[in-house]
Write an enzyme that holds these catalytic residues in place. Structure first.
Site, short mmCIF file in Angstrom:
data_model
loop_
_atom_site.label_atom_id
_atom_site.label_comp_id
_atom_site.label_asym_id
_atom_site.label_seq_id
_atom_site.Cartn_x
_atom_site.Cartn_y
_atom_site.Cartn_z
N LEU A 1 0.82 -1.21 0.00
CA LEU A 1 0.00 0.00 0.00
C LEU A 1 0.86 1.26 0.00
CD1 LEU A 1 -1.57 0.62 3.56
CD2 LEU A 1 0.43 -0.83 3.14
N CYS A 2 0.23 2.36 -0.39
CA CYS A 2 0.81 3.70 -0.37
C CYS A 2 2.08 3.77 -1.22
CB CYS A 2 1.04 4.13 1.07
SG CYS A 2 1.12 5.93 1.28
#
Length: 282
Positions: A180-181
């Site tokens: 993620l991110c």
């Protein structure tokens, strides 16, 4: 809290933490955790999750400053909370075998789920495995590889032949890949020394370049422009980024599960636990 000047990190020349104002906008004492996705638990004892943590703190920016970074604690520990509560063991590795680094200024000190997971994993982050050693001994008992977010994931992971080989194992053996991110920077390693990236054509969500090269500099979260653009590199490698903002979005394409930001950590954790239980519960 109105100060938008990045805060000096005295441990390194021209190194900076995010500004007080940016931290007031981007961090909190608690997360949006509101419970687990399921009470079902894996009890087989074999399957584990392999966490690939960033081991380099400082990102050299285009203006010669350093951003004091690492893995984001919410993006690391909240997804892990869900996976561990679902009964899966965790092993932590870094490229060097040195300690994993955290953006401790983002730690949510009043969040019980994050705190419990940190207490259970902190020794592993401080004395991790070296990824090359795990590759040599075999990855057969890992159901998933998890690359947490935080700008630190952009430092060494995208260029690592060891991470390339680990990702190849997880793709070839139909295992889960969770990130993620800024963690999707690690997916770039899959193309190291190859004409094309095996994740070409995959759809994902990630932290938007427009924020890193816009708002994040304007409010002093970053002390300058990053050395390269995450979304741009992922797109050049053939991946399709579905989001243009930071909303907490998650998505799954084949065995790749992604989230766009710290706002997605809770939902990605729930989806990851459910995916593990669906595929690796024997």
């Amino acid at each position: 809290m109105s100060d938008r000047t990045p805060t000096p990190d005295p441990a390194e020349d021209r190194a900076f933490f995010p500004s007080p104002y940016s931290l007031s906008q981007y961090t909190a004492d608690t997360t949006n955790f509101d419970g687990l996705a399921t009470e079902e638990k894996y009890t087989g004892g074999r399957w584990k999750v392999l966490v690939i943590a960033a081991d380099e703190r400082y990102m050299l920016m285009q203006n010669g400053t350093f951003f004091s970074t690492g893995n984001h604690p919410v993006e690391t520990l909240l997804p892990l909370h869900h996976m561990m509560q679902a009964g899966y063991g965790v092993d932590i590795a870094t490229l060097s075998g040195g300690p994993g680094k955290f953006e401790w200024w983002a730690y949510p000190h009043k969040d019980e789920a994050v705190t419990a997971t940190w207490e259970a994993t902190q020794q592993g982050f401080k004395t991790p495995h070296q990824l090359s050693a795990l590759l040599a001994s075999g990855l057969d008992d890992y159901a998933a590889i998890f690359i947490p977010g935080g700008h630190g994931a952009m430092n060494g992971l995208p260029f690592s032949p060891d991470l390339r080989d680990a990702l190849e194992f997880f793709v070839r053996n139909d295992r889960l890949i969770i990130t993620l991110c800024h963690g999707p920077a690690g997916l770039l390693a899959a193309g190291v020394g190859r004409e094309s990236n095996p994740f070409s054509s995959y759809k994902l969500v990630a932290f938007p370049d427009s924020l890193d090269f816009g708002t994040n500099m304007e409010i002093g979260y970053l002390p300058g422009a990053m050395p390269w653009k995450l979304g741009e590199r992922l797109t050049e490698a053939g991946m399709e980024i579905l989001n243009s903002d930071m909303s907490g979005a998650t998505t799954r394409d084949r065995n790749l599960l992604t989230g766009d930001s710290p706002l997605a950590a809770h939902q990605l954790g729930k989806e990851s636990a459910l995916a593990l239980l669906e595929q690796f519960n024997q």
